[in-house]
Design an enzyme around this catalytic site. Sequence first.
Site, PDB file in Angstrom:
ATOM      1  N   ASP A   1     -17.364   8.142   7.816  1.00  0.00           N
ATOM      2  CA  ASP A   1     -16.158   7.362   7.558  1.00  0.00           C
ATOM      3  C   ASP A   1     -14.951   8.218   7.924  1.00  0.00           C
ATOM      4  O   ASP A   1     -15.024   9.452   7.908  1.00  0.00           O
ATOM      5  CB  ASP A   1     -16.070   6.933   6.089  1.00  0.00           C
ATOM      6  CG  ASP A   1     -15.179   5.712   5.901  1.00  0.00           C
ATOM      7  OD1 ASP A   1     -15.707   4.588   5.846  1.00  0.00           O
ATOM      8  OD2 ASP A   1     -13.938   5.878   5.848  1.00  0.00           O
TER       9      ASP A   1
ATOM     10  N   ARG B   1       0.824  -1.207   0.000  1.00  0.00           N
ATOM     11  CA  ARG B   1       0.000   0.000   0.000  1.00  0.00           C
ATOM     12  C   ARG B   1       0.863   1.264   0.000  1.00  0.00           C
ATOM     13  O   ARG B   1       0.600   2.219  -0.730  1.00  0.00           O
ATOM     14  CB  ARG B   1      -0.914  -0.004   1.228  1.00  0.00           C
ATOM     15  CG  ARG B   1      -1.892  -1.183   1.283  1.00  0.00           C
ATOM     16  CD  ARG B   1      -3.071  -1.001   0.354  1.00  0.00           C
ATOM     17  NE  ARG B   1      -3.981  -2.139   0.376  1.00  0.00           N
ATOM     18  CZ  ARG B   1      -5.006  -2.285   1.221  1.00  0.00           C
ATOM     19  NH1 ARG B   1      -5.237  -1.346   2.130  1.00  0.00           N
ATOM     20  NH2 ARG B   1      -5.774  -3.336   1.158  1.00  0.00           N
TER      21      ARG B   1
END
Length: 279
Positions: free
Chosen positions: A150, A46
């Site tokens: 979120d 990532r």
Amino acid sequence: MNAVETASHASEFNLTSGQFQRIRALVLKLTGIHLTEEKRQLAYGRYAKRLRALNLNNFDDYLCLVEQEDSAELDHFISAITTNFTGFFREPHHFEFLKQHVKELLAKKSQLRIWSAGCSTGEEPYTIAMTLLEAVPNIGRYDCKILATDLDKKVLATAAEGRYPLEKLQNLPLEVKRRGFVKGSGANAGFVKVRSEVANLIHFRQLNLLHDWPMKAAFDVIFCRNVVIYFDKEVQKKLFKKFSQRQVSGAHLVIGHSENLANVSDDYRIVGRTIYQKK
């Protein structure tokens, strides 16, 4: 630097044990996610993408950038590690329960509050809204609101836009597609837009579940699916206690299929498959 310290994931960058520990500490502090040693390969993959995007040569330079005060990279750092796999009507029995429960609730009162915690790119709250409209077609007569939150600002922007590629809908019944979406044309060919009557039920907000929660409302139903699996038990206990404090007796909590409240919360009793009711 010895062989133990150096990651063998790829020759492009080295990720030492010390650097990985810095990443783990930052991820835990910022998101509550506990990265185990088994997630080292994932973290490398990532964050190596961010090094390439920024034309950096090593993880030390990247971490120094992230650790700067008010770093512009912070949002990218968070977004890179949070998993955002979702879909419309995922785990459909949850929405069958919701459809029936909403009918029962609105037969007794005129207000409804639902929270999608960890809403990702928006498929979950839009599914909740479509379920409400199917259950109660005249829902505009009631005071119904869906809060969708979120941590990741990037996925929230996608959610708020309500624009998705057509393939996202490929497994949905034709009637659901018609009721919930408008097919794009011209520059928007190959995409759909969530209908306004669906989107208008939802309020999107950025929220870190580990920080203070500004909302004081009592929620009739909280969806927190596939979120707590990334937290350790102590963080899970604190989180479910906070959820419980935002609900009255009889309210419901819906979690993911790989999650459970065993040894985490005594405030709820199970009433369905990964569906709980506050005692």
